[in-house]
Design an enzyme around this catalytic site. Structure first.
Site, PDB file in Angstrom:
ATOM      1  N   HIS A 198     -32.230  17.989 -18.567  1.00  0.00           N
ATOM      2  CA  HIS A 198     -33.475  17.229 -18.423  1.00  0.00           C
ATOM      3  C   HIS A 198     -34.045  17.201 -17.015  1.00  0.00           C
ATOM      4  O   HIS A 198     -35.180  16.777 -16.821  1.00  0.00           O
ATOM      5  CB  HIS A 198     -33.262  15.784 -18.895  1.00  0.00           C
ATOM      6  CG  HIS A 198     -32.464  14.960 -17.927  1.00  0.00           C
ATOM      7  ND1 HIS A 198     -31.095  15.007 -17.883  1.00  0.00           N
ATOM      8  CD2 HIS A 198     -32.840  14.092 -16.952  1.00  0.00           C
ATOM      9  CE1 HIS A 198     -30.665  14.199 -16.932  1.00  0.00           C
ATOM     10  NE2 HIS A 198     -31.701  13.630 -16.356  1.00  0.00           N
TER      11      HIS A 198
HETATM   12  C1  UD1 Z   1     -35.070   9.834 -15.318  1.00  0.00           C
HETATM   13  C2  UD1 Z   1     -34.393   9.680 -13.938  1.00  0.00           C
HETATM   14  C3  UD1 Z   1     -33.127  10.515 -13.910  1.00  0.00           C
HETATM   15  C4  UD1 Z   1     -32.217  10.174 -15.078  1.00  0.00           C
HETATM   16  C5  UD1 Z   1     -33.002  10.317 -16.360  1.00  0.00           C
HETATM   17  C6  UD1 Z   1     -32.155   9.982 -17.572  1.00  0.00           C
HETATM   18  C7  UD1 Z   1     -35.878   9.343 -11.997  1.00  0.00           C
HETATM   19  C8  UD1 Z   1     -36.442   9.974 -10.787  1.00  0.00           C
HETATM   20  N1  UD1 Z   1     -35.256  10.171 -12.862  1.00  0.00           N
HETATM   21  O1  UD1 Z   1     -35.467  11.180 -15.471  1.00  0.00           O
HETATM   22  O2  UD1 Z   1     -32.437  10.247 -12.707  1.00  0.00           O
HETATM   23  O3  UD1 Z   1     -31.109  11.047 -15.077  1.00  0.00           O
HETATM   24  O4  UD1 Z   1     -34.147   9.457 -16.321  1.00  0.00           O
HETATM   25  O5  UD1 Z   1     -32.767  10.405 -18.761  1.00  0.00           O
HETATM   26  O6  UD1 Z   1     -35.988   8.156 -12.156  1.00  0.00           O
HETATM   27  N2  UD1 Z   1     -40.721  11.176 -21.225  1.00  0.00           N
HETATM   28  C9  UD1 Z   1     -40.955  10.888 -22.543  1.00  0.00           C
HETATM   29  N3  UD1 Z   1     -40.540   9.677 -23.039  1.00  0.00           N
HETATM   30  C10 UD1 Z   1     -39.913   8.766 -22.252  1.00  0.00           C
HETATM   31  C11 UD1 Z   1     -39.678   9.063 -20.891  1.00  0.00           C
HETATM   32  C12 UD1 Z   1     -40.100  10.274 -20.398  1.00  0.00           C
HETATM   33  O7  UD1 Z   1     -41.527  11.683 -23.295  1.00  0.00           O
HETATM   34  O8  UD1 Z   1     -39.545   7.713 -22.766  1.00  0.00           O
HETATM   35  C13 UD1 Z   1     -41.152  12.485 -20.679  1.00  0.00           C
HETATM   36  C14 UD1 Z   1     -42.511  12.459 -20.044  1.00  0.00           C
HETATM   37  O9  UD1 Z   1     -43.100  13.699 -20.226  1.00  0.00           O
HETATM   38  C15 UD1 Z   1     -42.180  12.249 -18.579  1.00  0.00           C
HETATM   39  C16 UD1 Z   1     -40.905  13.051 -18.416  1.00  0.00           C
HETATM   40  O10 UD1 Z   1     -40.213  12.866 -19.663  1.00  0.00           O
HETATM   41  O11 UD1 Z   1     -43.185  12.692 -17.714  1.00  0.00           O
HETATM   42  C17 UD1 Z   1     -40.045  12.619 -17.262  1.00  0.00           C
HETATM   43  O12 UD1 Z   1     -39.719  11.236 -17.385  1.00  0.00           O
HETATM   44  P1  UD1 Z   1     -39.229  10.378 -16.102  1.00  0.00           P
HETATM   45  O13 UD1 Z   1     -39.010   8.978 -16.522  1.00  0.00           O
HETATM   46  O14 UD1 Z   1     -40.151  10.610 -14.967  1.00  0.00           O
HETATM   47  O15 UD1 Z   1     -37.888  11.052 -15.679  1.00  0.00           O
HETATM   48  P2  UD1 Z   1     -36.611  11.594 -16.488  1.00  0.00           P
HETATM   49  O16 UD1 Z   1     -36.704  13.075 -16.509  1.00  0.00           O
HETATM   50  O17 UD1 Z   1     -36.434  10.902 -17.798  1.00  0.00           O
END
Ligand code: UD1
Length: 359
Positions: A198
């Site tokens: 991820h």
């Molecule tokens: C975040 C944490 C990471 C952790 C991970 C666990 C930071 C910088 N990163 O990464 O350290 O290991 O969580 O999973 O805080 N998205 C969805 N649904 C959601 C959440 C996210 O579809 O509920 C998608 C969106 O496209 C979003 C992308 O995932 O832009 C990234 O989500 P984000 O919360 O920024 O970071 P993670 O990759 O989940």
């Protein structure tokens, strides 16, 4: 009565703060869950509240996704009034996400006392957003709760201004033992690999992502293994956008419950992952792990022989997988404690900073 706010926002924080919440409640503390909603998809969020029978968050800030600055900024704006109004004895954050950073920063400036669970981890890769977050949190927290001796030593070496508690163990052990039996021998494992992926640096560049997935297909094919791939929405979106074709041995599923993930980990012959939590869980469950990154902030897993850091080049991944598949024994030492970290952390918070030694 001690008042505590647990600020969380993502899947791993829900799982790793669950043992702290349980122990605090048992100690009679008044605990509020402040959820940033950084994770909002039901498979990354509500699924775990239901499974772990957690109470609904007292506050849901509904921040959602965005760039780092946008996401963290919106969290700060919404956290300030909530934490100010709560008049908490402790604001507790865990790990290294943007939610943990915002919780610590908002509380430190109120000021309110900040405690950092899983303090002192370092990958020494400052291009990783999580490395920036964990460094900042450790240097503004009042109470540092390192899981292991090396993490505690790192905090002392950096001369953090807060109080460094003795190693508590990692709450991931508490969470794993609450749903899993003992270690399964390698000879009793299914012919399966578990894959999770991820991190932005692995999934946002189509070339890197295709290289990793190609290597996974190559290993599955060569070793005659099936691959379980519970997929993060971010990764799913990138694979679809880049039209990457997966090897037929790779079986994609929705992000799974914690109980099922632990079951998959404990039955798999091998785990391939870029997650920090899975490196730890595999070490606890006796599952050989190949980390799809160039660094790890969990070197204890490598030192005991449970994990190799293989990088993200296909050649290195295949080589790392072969090495870990050749292991005959998974009786390595478990460096993350005895499963009572939550209890210890609750005890330290109840005692308050002045009662602690060192720092
Ligand atoms: C975040 C944490 C990471 C952790 C991970 C666990 C930071 C910088 N990163 O990464 O350290 O290991 O969580 O999973 O805080 N998205 C969805 N649904 C959601 C959440 C996210 O579809 O509920 C998608 C969106 O496209 C979003 C992308 O995932 O832009 C990234 O989500 P984000 O919360 O920024 O970071 P993670 O990759 O989940």
């Amino acid at each position: 009565m001690m008042r505590v706010a647990l600020v969380l926002g993502t899947r791993p924080e829900i799982i790793k703060l669950f043992p702290v919440l349980t122990a605090l409640q048992a100690a009679g503390a008044d605990v509020d869950i402040v959820h940033t909603n950084q994770h909002y998809s039901p498979t990354l969020d509500a699924q775990f509240f239901a499974e772990l029978e957690l109470p609904a968050p007292d506050w849901n800030l509904e921040v959602g996704s965005g760039s780092h600055g946008d996401q963290t900024g919106r969290m700060l704006v919404r956290l300030d009034p909530v934490l100010a109004r709560g008049d908490y004895d402790w604001v507790v954050v865990q790990g290294d996400t943007n939610s943990a950073l915002a919780g610590a920063l908002s509380a430190a400036k109120l000021p309110a006392q900040v405690a950092h669970v899983e303090a002192g981890l370092r990958s020494f890769d400052r291009e990783m957003p999580e490395e920036v977050n964990r460094r900042v949190i450790d240097h503004i927290a009042d109470l540092l709760l390192p899981p292991t001796e090396p993490a505690a030593a790192q905090l002392v070496a950096e001369q953090v201004p807060g109080t460094v508690a003795p190693p508590t163990g990692n709450t991931v052990v508490d969470a794993v033992v609450s749903v899993a039996g003992g270690r399964r021998a390698l000879s009793e494992r299914d012919a399966r690999i578990l894959l999770t992926l991820h991190r932005g640096e692995n999934v946002d560049d189509p070339g890197v992502l295709a290289g990793i997935l190609g290597a996974v297909g190559e290993i599955a094919q060569a070793e005659g293994l099936g691959v379980d791939f519970p997929i993060h929405p971010r990764t799913e979106g990138r694979i679809r956008a880049s039209r990457i074709a997966l090897h037929p041995a790779i079986e994609v599923s929705a992000p799974t419950s914690f109980r099922r993930l632990v079951e998959l980990e404990s039955r798999a012959r091998l785990v391939l992952t870029d997650s920090g939590g899975l490196q730890e869980e595999c070490c606890v469950l006796g599952t050989p792990c190949v980390t799809l990154r160039t660094t790890t902030e969990r070197p204890e897993t490598v030192a005991v022989g449970a994990n190799v850091v293989a990088g993200v080049e296909p050649g290195g991944i295949v080589e790392g997988a072969r090495r870990m598949l050749a292991l005959e024994d998974n009786a390595w030492e478990q460096p993350f404690g005895d499963g009572r970290a939550g209890e210890r952390i609750a005890g330290l918070l109840s005692a308050g900073t002045p009662a602690l030694a060192g720092g």
